[in-house]
Design a protein around this motif. Structure first.
Motif, PDB file in Angstrom:
ATOM      1  N   SER A  48      28.445  13.670 -23.537  1.00  7.58           N
ATOM      2  CA  SER A  48      29.836  12.611 -23.305  1.00  7.58           C
ATOM      3  C   SER A  48      30.124  13.167 -24.068  1.00  7.58           C
ATOM      4  O   SER A  48      29.632  13.233 -26.205  1.00  7.58           O
ATOM      5  CB  SER A  48      29.518  11.350 -23.162  1.00  7.58           C
ATOM      6  OG  SER A  48      30.429  10.562 -22.676  1.00  7.58           O
ATOM      7  N   SER A  49      31.939  12.867 -24.628  1.00  5.27           N
ATOM      8  CA  SER A  49      32.153  13.161 -25.684  1.00  5.27           C
ATOM      9  C   SER A  49      32.850  11.485 -27.009  1.00  5.27           C
ATOM     10  O   SER A  49      32.945  11.788 -27.746  1.00  5.27           O
ATOM     11  CB  SER A  49      33.621  13.355 -25.435  1.00  5.27           C
ATOM     12  OG  SER A  49      34.264  12.491 -25.011  1.00  5.27           O
ATOM     13  N   SER A  50      32.203  11.047 -26.016  1.00  2.00           N
ATOM     14  CA  SER A  50      32.607   9.626 -26.128  1.00  2.00           C
ATOM     15  C   SER A  50      31.678   8.361 -25.610  1.00  2.00           C
ATOM     16  O   SER A  50      31.593   9.125 -24.307  1.00  2.00           O
ATOM     17  CB  SER A  50      33.565   8.790 -26.478  1.00  2.00           C
ATOM     18  OG  SER A  50      34.718   8.568 -25.005  1.00  2.00           O
ATOM     19  N   VAL A 262      38.511  20.675 -29.738  1.00  8.64           N
ATOM     20  CA  VAL A 262      38.068  19.251 -29.405  1.00  8.64           C
ATOM     21  C   VAL A 262      38.541  18.356 -30.855  1.00  8.64           C
ATOM     22  O   VAL A 262      38.688  16.629 -31.350  1.00  8.64           O
ATOM     23  CB  VAL A 262      36.020  19.073 -30.170  1.00  8.64           C
ATOM     24  CG1 VAL A 262      35.566  19.749 -29.574  1.00  8.64           C
ATOM     25  CG2 VAL A 262      36.790  20.385 -31.546  1.00  8.64           C
ATOM     26  N   ASP A 300      40.077  18.779 -24.962  1.00  5.40           N
ATOM     27  CA  ASP A 300      38.853  17.961 -24.442  1.00  5.40           C
ATOM     28  C   ASP A 300      37.865  17.990 -23.265  1.00  5.40           C
ATOM     29  O   ASP A 300      37.137  16.950 -22.479  1.00  5.40           O
ATOM     30  CB  ASP A 300      39.407  16.430 -24.295  1.00  5.40           C
ATOM     31  CG  ASP A 300      41.026  16.227 -24.746  1.00  5.40           C
ATOM     32  OD1 ASP A 300      39.838  16.181 -26.173  1.00  5.40           O
ATOM     33  OD2 ASP A 300      41.822  15.337 -24.894  1.00  5.40           O
ATOM     34  N   LYS A 302      34.745  21.477 -22.385  1.00  2.33           N
ATOM     35  CA  LYS A 302      33.955  21.757 -23.569  1.00  2.33           C
ATOM     36  C   LYS A 302      33.756  23.537 -23.090  1.00  2.33           C
ATOM     37  O   LYS A 302      34.413  23.781 -21.307  1.00  2.33           O
ATOM     38  CB  LYS A 302      31.908  21.763 -22.952  1.00  2.33           C
ATOM     39  CG  LYS A 302      31.210  23.009 -23.124  1.00  2.33           C
ATOM     40  CD  LYS A 302      29.820  22.035 -23.066  1.00  2.33           C
ATOM     41  CE  LYS A 302      28.466  23.109 -23.587  1.00  2.33           C
ATOM     42  NZ  LYS A 302      27.345  22.722 -22.923  1.00  2.33           N
TER      43      LYS A 302
END
Length: 337
Positions: A48-50, A262, A300, A302
């Protein structure tokens, strides 16, 4: 009445079969009882990015030998039974996530879930002070006078790195065009300041004054006796102004696209290397797309950029088109560009 003797007959084959089955069963039971299962490779990734209550978080087993999985997320939710699952936590806090694989091996990790994202406060966005007219080669002073600022990070849109860390910075632009000046104070990226500026080309060199031949003194004395010769003007040699050549490699462009995915660099900084704003982009199959589609698809998510080829203008070095071998992943599946 005479008692008859009762004889019991045992079939030898039946007895041997029973004995073999008994020994086999005891052996299997002993094997299961004493067998040691290797669980050293059991584990999982958290992707997860956050990590907030707004986010869908992916959990994926890393052991290829698994045939049975059971996920417990520590929040009283229903268990899941696949190798890769997606889960959303409803309340902030620290959760112990447990994966039981093949009914014997267990792996655990903790994940910290934050509250909803904090909205940006306009009062915390720093100011950027700069002169009105900016040209290539000029020393331009940028400053910040926000009373709450204690540290500064400047980026002037021509590189992928931080260009200065002082309250006041001096910078000389190397190429003309639209630039995005970025300022982050106190390390707060949520309240970064962005300012679009236009960098004009360098001033043209002043032309040399025409050279004239002075009259011979003898001619001045005898001007009434001889004819004056016309004075010839020597035209100055004009030096063509050189346009700075844009230099960017395929690897540098690749790193910029990775950074854009990113949010460490914006699309304007990348477009400064293009011959014009919306260049064509071709995928590995030769299909033509727009660069706007490329920026939208990689934001946002991968990305995996296997190959990148640039077509440049032979004179200026700016990029006229790109060919990319790219795929993106959002969630569980990869998608080709």
């Amino acid at each position: 009445m005479h008692n008859k003797s009762i004889k019991t007959h045992f079939d030898r084959n039946v007895f041997l079969t029973f004995l073999v089955l008994l020994i086999g069963g005891l052996s299997l039971f002993s094997f299961k009882l004493n067998r040691k299962v290797d669980c050293s490779g059991v584990g999982f990734d958290i992707i997860s990015s956050s990590y907030t209550i707004d986010d869908l978080i992916e959990f994926k087993s890393t052991d290829a030998s698994g045939v049975d999985w059971s996920w417990d997320f520590g929040d009283d939710s229903t268990p899941m039974f696949r190798s890769g699952v997606v889960h959303q936590f409803k309340e902030p806090g620290t959760y112990k996530v447990t994966l039981e694989m093949n009914g014997q091996c267990v792996a655990t990790k903790e994940v910290v879930i934050a509250k909803r994202r904090i909205l940006i406060s306009p009062k915390l966005i720093p100011t950027i002070n700069y002169p009105k007219n900016i040209r290539v080669g000029d020393e331009v002073v940028f400053s910040n006078d926000s009373p709450f600022a204690e540290s500064w990070q400047w980026s002037f849109g021509e590189t992928m790195r931080i260009d200065g860390t002082a309250k006041e910075e001096t910078y000389s632009f190397k190429r003309p065009g639209e630039k995005t000046v970025l300022l982050v104070v106190n390390g707060d990226n949520r309240h970064e300041a962005k300012q679009r500026i236009t960098v004009l080309p360098a001033k043209k060199k002043k032309k040399k004054k025409p050279v004239t031949y002075k009259a011979d003194p003898i001619e001045t004395v005898l001007k009434d006796q001889i004819d004056k010769k016309p004075v010839e003007e020597v035209k100055p040699t004009e030096v063509p102004e050189e346009t700075p050549r844009i230099e960017v490699s395929s690897e540098e462009m690749r790193q910029m696209l990775m950074g854009y995915s990113v949010r460490t660099i914006d699309d304007i900084a990348i477009r400064n290397y293009f011959c014009y704003t919306s260049i064509p982009v071709f995928n590995k199959n030769g299909a033509r797309k727009t660069v706007n589609q490329l920026f939208r698809d990689i934001r946002d998510v991968k990305i995996e950029l296997k190959d990148l080829k640039l077509v440049r203008d032979s004179k200026t070095g700016c990029i006229k088109s790109m060919t990319v071998d790219l795929r993106t992943k959002k969630g569980l599946f990869w998608k080709n560009f």
